[in-house]
Design an enzyme around this catalytic site. Structure first.
Site, mmCIF file in Angstrom:
data_model
loop_
_atom_site.group_PDB
_atom_site.id
_atom_site.type_symbol
_atom_site.label_atom_id
_atom_site.label_comp_id
_atom_site.label_asym_id
_atom_site.label_seq_id
_atom_site.Cartn_x
_atom_site.Cartn_y
_atom_site.Cartn_z
ATOM 1 N N THR A 1 0.645 -1.344 0.027
ATOM 2 C CA THR A 1 0.030 -0.018 0.069
ATOM 3 C C THR A 1 0.948 1.100 0.025
ATOM 4 O O THR A 1 0.667 2.409 -0.684
ATOM 5 C CB THR A 1 -0.855 -0.154 1.192
ATOM 6 O OG1 THR A 1 -2.011 -1.207 1.174
ATOM 7 C CG2 THR A 1 -1.949 1.301 1.458
ATOM 8 N N ASP B 1 -0.391 -7.381 4.848
ATOM 9 C CA ASP B 1 -0.988 -8.551 5.113
ATOM 10 C C ASP B 1 -0.279 -9.698 5.287
ATOM 11 O O ASP B 1 -0.754 -10.378 6.181
ATOM 12 C CB ASP B 1 -2.010 -8.753 3.685
ATOM 13 C CG ASP B 1 -3.273 -7.904 3.739
ATOM 14 O OD1 ASP B 1 -3.354 -7.106 4.618
ATOM 15 O OD2 ASP B 1 -3.901 -7.820 2.555
ATOM 16 N N ARG C 1 -4.146 -25.364 15.389
ATOM 17 C CA ARG C 1 -4.668 -24.027 16.188
ATOM 18 C C ARG C 1 -5.576 -24.394 17.158
ATOM 19 O O ARG C 1 -6.649 -24.953 16.647
ATOM 20 C CB ARG C 1 -4.889 -22.838 15.552
ATOM 21 C CG ARG C 1 -4.173 -22.581 14.393
ATOM 22 C CD ARG C 1 -4.364 -21.174 13.851
ATOM 23 N NE ARG C 1 -4.587 -20.044 14.585
ATOM 24 C CZ ARG C 1 -5.650 -19.146 14.816
ATOM 25 N NH1 ARG C 1 -6.610 -19.292 13.873
ATOM 26 N NH2 ARG C 1 -5.450 -18.141 15.392
ATOM 27 N N GLN D 1 -5.145 -20.394 19.748
ATOM 28 C CA GLN D 1 -5.777 -19.486 18.832
ATOM 29 C C GLN D 1 -5.803 -18.285 19.641
ATOM 30 O O GLN D 1 -6.114 -16.925 18.618
ATOM 31 C CB GLN D 1 -7.396 -19.844 18.591
ATOM 32 C CG GLN D 1 -7.404 -21.230 17.650
ATOM 33 C CD GLN D 1 -8.792 -21.842 17.679
ATOM 34 O OE1 GLN D 1 -9.636 -21.017 17.698
ATOM 35 N NE2 GLN D 1 -8.956 -23.086 17.379
#
Length: 342
Positions: A13, A90, A246, A278
């Site tokens: 970005t 990301d 997870r 998690q």
């Protein structure tokens, strides 16, 4: 003598413009990005640039591109005091984690940064992130050593250990946090380096680059109602070498006999299964509850307080170097780049 920093633009970005017709963000030439930051000319630092062509959306990052990035740093390692990598947010934590394993005995800073808004927008966070990252990459201590001899992520006034970091927000400028490890540096009026938290390399030994990764790994999350046939299908996937599983809380899983049986079967067939919580903060403690203890009995390896990004890239690194799954399990239980607290 001026310190020298290599600024590596992979995409993201920070180097985008908004298309006036579609409203979508599109990459533009890196030289235009530099023109947007005339403040760089005020540095008493020699800044050279390297651009990935074409720029890469971070969603398209891959082990092949991580290897390319490691080659760029290794090929220019003797020529610069530090490196700044501009990268999309990301998958930045994955790339920073991978590079931390690929660059052994790193004695110079490799600082990842980017922005939530393009650098051409008025309210961009990109200028401060870029300017401070360059300053950190060039910083030396009183002995003349790099102030930050490791892979870090700098965002919103904080420098974080790369392999401890997770993207926490798609909206806030405070996009990243290292929930299980304190900041390496904080930038206010002054940049405060927390040297006791830094990795200490062997200053008299060379940096050793590694370029092999084995991505025969998968991540899956447990949830109430997870299906036996799907888990068994994953466990029996051909060529799969490792699984990041997870789990709930401090490393717990359903006490279903079929799940424990499937995990035991996977371990018997040489799969390395790593238990990652998690929760964003906290540590896997498989001996704390009976549900976790059963996973331990099934041969599942504790991921301690590792991030998912760090665990999966560490597995890629280790299984490219070791064919013996027991050796991989052993090293997953050790901190090799400051990635876990043991």
């Amino acid at each position: 003598m001026q310190n020298k920093v290599l600024l590596i633009y992979t995409g993201g970005t920070i180097g985008m413009n908004r298309n006036p017709h579609t409203g979508a963000l599109e990459p533009f030439d890196f030289e235009h990005l530099l023109q947007r930051v005339p403040e760089l000319g005020q540095f008493d630092i020699e800044i050279a640039t390297y651009q990935f062509s074409p720029p890469i959306d971070s969603s398209d990052m891959s082990p092949k591109l991580w290897t390319d990035l490691a080659h760029v740093i290794a090929d220019h390692y003797q020529d610069y005091d530090g490196f700044v990598v501009l990268h999309g947010t990301d998958t930045m934590a994955y790339t920073a984690s991978a590079l931390s394993y690929m660059l052994e005995n790193l004695t110079k800073p490799v600082i990842f940064t980017g922005s939530q808004l393009p650098i051409g927008q008025l309210r961009t966070d990109g200028k401060e992130n870029l300017i401070t990252s360059i300053e950190i990459a060039a910083a030396k201590d009183r002995e003349g050593h790099a102030a930050v001899p490791e892979v870090g992520i700098y965002f919103n006034s904080h420098l974080l250990r790369g392999n401890r970091t997770t993207k926490q927000s798609a909206e806030e400028f405070n996009a990243f946090e290292s929930f299980n490890y304190p900041h390496l540096a904080d930038a206010g009026v002054n940049i405060v380096y927390h040297r006791h938290r830094m990795l200490q390399p062997r200053w008299d030994a060379p940096m050793v680059p590694h370029f092999r990764l084995d991505n025969n790994v998968i991540i899956f999350s447990l949830f109430p109602g997870v299906r036996e046939d799907l888990i068994r299908h994953i466990i029996h996937t051909p060529n799969l070498k490792s699984i990041v599983m997870r789990t709930f809380g401090s490393g717990n899983a359903p006490q279903s006999p079929w799940l424990i049986s499937a995990l035991k079967e996977g371990t018997r067939h040489g799969k390395v299964i790593v238990n990652i919580s998690q929760c964003m903060q906290g540590c896997v403690e498989m001996g704390r509850y009976d549900t976790g203890y059963q996973l331990q009995e099934a041969g599942v390896v504790s991921g301690y307080d590792s991030t998912v990004e760090s665990a999966v890239t560490k597995l890629m690194f280790l299984q490219s170097h070791y064919d013996d799954p027991d050796k991989v399990r052993q090293l997953m239980n050790q901190s090799i780049r400051g990635e876990i607290s043991v």
